[in-house]
Structures are given as C-alpha cells and as structure tokens.
Design a protein around this motif. Structure first.
Motif, mmCIF file in Angstrom:
data_model
loop_
_atom_site.group_PDB
_atom_site.id
_atom_site.type_symbol
_atom_site.label_atom_id
_atom_site.label_comp_id
_atom_site.label_asym_id
_atom_site.label_seq_id
_atom_site.Cartn_x
_atom_site.Cartn_y
_atom_site.Cartn_z
ATOM 1 N N ASP A 1 -9.333 2.116 -6.090
ATOM 2 C CA ASP A 1 -10.428 2.569 -6.896
ATOM 3 C C ASP A 1 -9.971 3.362 -8.248
ATOM 4 O O ASP A 1 -10.711 3.275 -9.325
ATOM 5 C CB ASP A 1 -11.424 3.565 -6.030
ATOM 6 C CG ASP A 1 -12.227 2.648 -5.018
ATOM 7 O OD1 ASP A 1 -11.987 1.471 -4.859
ATOM 8 O OD2 ASP A 1 -12.554 3.274 -4.135
ATOM 9 N N ALA A 2 -8.911 4.015 -8.167
ATOM 10 C CA ALA A 2 -8.406 4.703 -9.152
ATOM 11 C C ALA A 2 -7.452 3.870 -10.196
ATOM 12 O O ALA A 2 -7.799 4.077 -11.235
ATOM 13 C CB ALA A 2 -7.740 5.992 -8.664
ATOM 14 N N GLY B 1 0.904 -1.213 -0.110
ATOM 15 C CA GLY B 1 0.123 0.096 -0.207
ATOM 16 C C GLY B 1 0.926 1.289 -0.053
ATOM 17 O O GLY B 1 0.607 2.050 0.849
ATOM 18 N N VAL B 2 1.938 1.392 -0.851
ATOM 19 C CA VAL B 2 2.639 2.481 -0.908
ATOM 20 C C VAL B 2 1.882 3.537 -1.853
ATOM 21 O O VAL B 2 1.872 3.514 -3.357
ATOM 22 C CB VAL B 2 3.912 2.331 -1.646
ATOM 23 C CG1 VAL B 2 4.748 3.568 -1.723
ATOM 24 C CG2 VAL B 2 4.690 1.140 -0.784
ATOM 25 N N VAL B 3 0.847 4.062 -1.399
ATOM 26 C CA VAL B 3 -0.365 4.902 -1.987
ATOM 27 C C VAL B 3 0.056 5.736 -3.078
ATOM 28 O O VAL B 3 -0.211 5.638 -4.394
ATOM 29 C CB VAL B 3 -1.162 5.714 -1.240
ATOM 30 C CG1 VAL B 3 -2.066 6.651 -1.817
ATOM 31 C CG2 VAL B 3 -2.023 4.659 -0.272
ATOM 32 N N PRO B 4 1.197 6.665 -2.908
ATOM 33 C CA PRO B 4 1.655 7.516 -3.955
ATOM 34 C C PRO B 4 2.169 6.830 -5.189
ATOM 35 O O PRO B 4 2.375 7.491 -6.547
ATOM 36 C CB PRO B 4 2.653 8.492 -3.527
ATOM 37 C CG PRO B 4 2.642 8.287 -1.973
ATOM 38 C CD PRO B 4 2.131 6.779 -1.784
ATOM 39 N N ALA B 5 2.813 5.717 -4.964
ATOM 40 C CA ALA B 5 3.662 4.860 -5.947
ATOM 41 C C ALA B 5 2.332 4.266 -7.103
ATOM 42 O O ALA B 5 2.929 3.641 -7.990
ATOM 43 C CB ALA B 5 4.674 4.142 -5.496
ATOM 44 N N MET B 6 1.076 4.012 -6.503
ATOM 45 C CA MET B 6 0.263 3.058 -7.270
ATOM 46 C C MET B 6 -0.151 3.897 -8.569
ATOM 47 O O MET B 6 -0.183 3.148 -9.495
ATOM 48 C CB MET B 6 -0.835 2.782 -6.262
ATOM 49 C CG MET B 6 -0.541 1.944 -5.213
ATOM 50 S SD MET B 6 -1.653 1.629 -3.815
ATOM 51 C CE MET B 6 -3.094 0.805 -4.796
ATOM 52 N N ALA B 7 -0.452 5.144 -8.293
ATOM 53 C CA ALA B 7 -1.047 5.729 -9.774
ATOM 54 C C ALA B 7 0.425 6.068 -10.446
ATOM 55 O O ALA B 7 0.293 5.855 -11.744
ATOM 56 C CB ALA B 7 -1.336 7.390 -9.281
#
Ligand code: SAH
Ligand code: SF4
Length: 401
Positions: free
Chosen positions: A284-285, A236-242
């Motif tokens: 979700d994105a 869950g490395v959020v900024p890297a997902m997008a």
C-alpha cells in the motif's frame, strides 16, 4: 594470449568490469582516472547501445585513454552454456558465470495485440505485445544463483542459494540478449522492450546489484527503458520494498500465491517472517507512487492447493480495496515438485470470480512449454546432467551423449 584475455579467462581479474557500472559509478570511475565526467556517457553508449566490448573500437576516445582503459578495465560477459528455442518463439539461455555457476534467462517475444494494453499504456510485463507495428519482447533475468527463500513450488528454491550475481552479471543478460543472442537468432530487429526480474533468485536480497542493473536498463545513454517496462518481482522482502522505491522508480510485482497466512506460510516460507499484514502495508505504501500506480500480484495456480472458490473469495477480500492487478500463473511442473497445475477450466473460473469482484486479472499464457517451463528448471537440468556426468566418470563410465 594478451594480458586482457588472460585476465578475462581467469575469473579473478583485478580489472574493473565496466559492464556493471551505472552512470553515477561510471562518472566516479572516470573522475578517479582524472577524466571528465562526460566520458561516462560516451562509454555507456559504446557498451550498451552499440554492443562494443573492445576499447580500441571506441573511436571518440583518445588513443591514450583507450590504452589506459585497456590496462585497468574490461567489458566481460558470461559464456552461453545452452540455448533453446521454442516453437512459440520463446528462447532460453543458460549462462555460465566466472565462478562456474549457471543462471538462466528467457526471451519472450509477442506477436499479437492483447487486452493487457491498458489505456494508460501499461503493458503487462510478461505479455508485452506488438502495437503500432512496434515489436516488443520481454527478457526475464536472474538476479541470484539459486535462492534462499525455498518456496515449495519453485524449482530455483529447491536448488538452494549459491551466491548473489554482480551488477555486471545481471546487466550482461540484457547486453547479450540485445546485442548477440537475439540478433543472431532472429533476422528481424526484435529489440527487448521490457525486462522482468522473474528469473532465478530474489532480487530484493541482492539489493545494490539489482538497483545498479536497473539503473543501467533505464539510463538514456544505455537501454533507455521506461520505468514501466522494468519490473522487479519479490516474494515479499518487506523492509527492502520501501528502500527500493527510495532508490529507483520501477514497477513492482509481488508473489502472493496465497490469500491467508496459514497457506502462505507453507508456499512462501518468507511469510513466516513478514506475514500478509506487513506485506500488504508495504504494498500500500509502494502502489501510489509506482510507475503504473498499482502493483501486480502474482498467483501461481496449484491444483487443489490454492485454486478453490474459497481461495478466490479470500483473495478478493484481501485485494478488493487495493491498487492491484492479479496475474494468474499456471504452475510449471518439474520433477518431484509434488504439485500439479490447475486445469484451464479452474483457472478460468478463478479469474472470472476475481473479475466479477472488480479485480483486474490476467491469466498468463504458458510459454515455451516445449523447451522446459519455469525459470530455474533448465539450470537444474544442466546441473543434473553435469552431476550425472561426474557420477558416471567416477564409476569409470561415460555419459551416453
Ligand atoms: N524471487 C522472486 C522473483 C523470481 S520468481 C519472486 O519470487 O517473486 C518469478 C515468479 O515465478 C514468482 O512469482 C514465482 O513465484 C514464480 N514461480 C516460481 N516457480 C514457479 C513454477 N514452478 N510455476 C509457475 N510460477 C513459478
Ligand atoms: Fe526464490 Fe522467488 Fe523461487 Fe521463492 S519463487 S524460491 S523467492 S526464486
């Protein structure tokens, strides 16, 4: 010893290791040599499709170019430190990197048709199957030596972080499995059909190298795996997902393991930085444009920690309206983990509860139990043994074996 061998062994080689270059970087490399871009496709094929590591054997390159390549470049792979084969066909290797660090990779062949083959052809990466007589096998690769994220149930997390792996070291795992190890151990032609970044380390904290390696996995002139067959797993490395989705089209698995922040803060400490609300927004994105239009959520079954009916209901609430598939993983125990695996009746009950709420749920069979369980454990063992060896040596004793 030739200059090339010397440098290959020194670990501080000034030569560029072509193994880790995706097509765009290979083209750049040849442009800098004053060569045409199509050389990139030729060399990618020699290396990744034919398993050739000696430039002298690349017969469609001119002799002058082969000699030039031998001076400035190399194709270097790690050494195999340990190989284990399970009764169920699962194989594990510990690879020794130049720096002396060890990482682990796991080969998981499948020999039965399973319900994981969705109508759309998606196959759960950790349960790849034979269909239409085609052999399938999954390779689980590492992306870092150790991991900084310290999930409490994870053997790699307990080892701490050592360093990022290079793209060459990451793709070397597929190269070795495909061209050397599997070929040597199995008489049949069991090619690797799926790759999952579920070995040691957090792939999204080694972003560029993982993107480069994944590009080579999917490159037609290399392994040609489809985007559904390369899965990046993240805690869950959020900024890297997008950012990942902007760069490359791969399947995503998210290590959820808990349906509430309270519990996830403990099991996956990264949750304290990127709590569920942010993580789910990033999922979700990602999901609508993911290769299979959903995300796989991994959920490790820890007895009396996250496996109650209440946890199942909380998980249902979290995932009900999402493009989600749940992968229930029986916990792989390791010494002093402090956790135990939920029993199969519990896992079954949990699964049926999710299924009844309309959430596709896949129990992951434990594989290779007889050769050590979760990723990271083998390395832990090798290092323990090495440390024990050093300890015994300091005490002027020899290890028993
Ligand atoms: N760092 C990434 C990928 C590597 S871990 C991630 O966390 O997603 C791959 C999967 O194995 C993750 O879902 C992880 O939570 C799980 N895992 C780690 N230790 C485990 C254990 N002891 N038993 C079962 N699954 C484990
Ligand atoms: Fe790192 Fe993944 Fe292990 Fe967590 S589960 S410590 S993120 S390797």
């Amino acid at each position: 010893m030739t200059a090339m061998n010397e440098s290959a062994n020194s670990g501080s080689s000034p030569k560029i290791n072509l193994l880790g270059l995706p097509k765009r970087k290979m083209e750049q490399f040849f442009a800098e040599l004053g060569e045409k871009p199509f050389r990139a496709a030729q060399v990618l094929k020699w290396i990744h499709q034919r398993g050739v590591v000696d430039f002298a054997d690349m017969s469609d390159l001119s002799k002058a170019l082969r000699e030039k390549l031998a001076q400035v470049a190399e194709i270097r792979i790690p050494e195999v430190e340990l190989e284990q084969k399970s009764r169920d066909g699962t194989m594990k290797w510990v690879l020794r990197l130049d720096s002396g660090n060890s990482v682990e990779m796991v080969y998981i062949p499948e020999a039965e048709k399973s319900k994981q083959d969705d109508d759309d052809g998606y196959i759960d990466p950790r349960r790849a199957t034979y269909t239409d007589g085609l052999s399938r096998a999954t390779l689980c690769v590492s992306s870092q030596v150790g991991c900084s994220l310290a999930c409490t149930f994870c053997s790699t997390g307990r080892q701490g972080f050592n360093r990022n792996m290079s793209a060459a070291e990451i793709i070397a795992q597929l190269f070795m499995a495909e061209h050397i190890l599997v070929a040597k151990s199995l008489p049949s032609d069991r090619k690797i059909s799926n790759v999952v970044f579920m070995g040691m380390g957090e792939p999204l904290l080694n972003f560029e190298a993982v993107v480069d390696a994944a590009e080579i996995m999917m490159e037609d002139n290399a392994y040609g795996l489809s985007k559904r067959r390369v899965t990046v797993s993240t805690s869950g490395v959020v900024p890297a997902m997008a950012r990942l989705q902007e760069r490359i089209d791969v399947a995503l698995a998210v290590s959820l393991h808990a349906p509430t922040d309270e519990l996830r803060d403990v099991l996956v400490p990264l949750n304290q930085k990127y709590p569920l609300k942010e993580l789910m927004a990033a999922c979700d994105a990602y999901a609508p444009n993911a290769p299979a239009a959903f995300i796989t959520y991994e959920y490790v079954m820890l007895a009396e920690v996250n496996d109650s009916d209440q946890h199942a209901d909380d998980l249902i609430r979290l995932l009900r309206d999402r493009a989600a598939k749940v992968n229930l993983i029986p916990f792989n125990p390791f010494p002093e983990s402090g956790y135990t695996r939920s029993n199969s009746a519990r896992i079954d009950r949990f699964m049926r509860r999710l299924e009844a709420a309309g959430i596709t749920t896949v129990p992951r069979r434990t594989r290779g139990d007889d050769i050590d369980a979760a990723c990271g454990q083998l390395v832990g063992e090798v290092e323990d043994r090495a440390r024990r060896g050093e300890r015994l040596e300091r005490m002027n004793l020899r290890p028993a074996s």
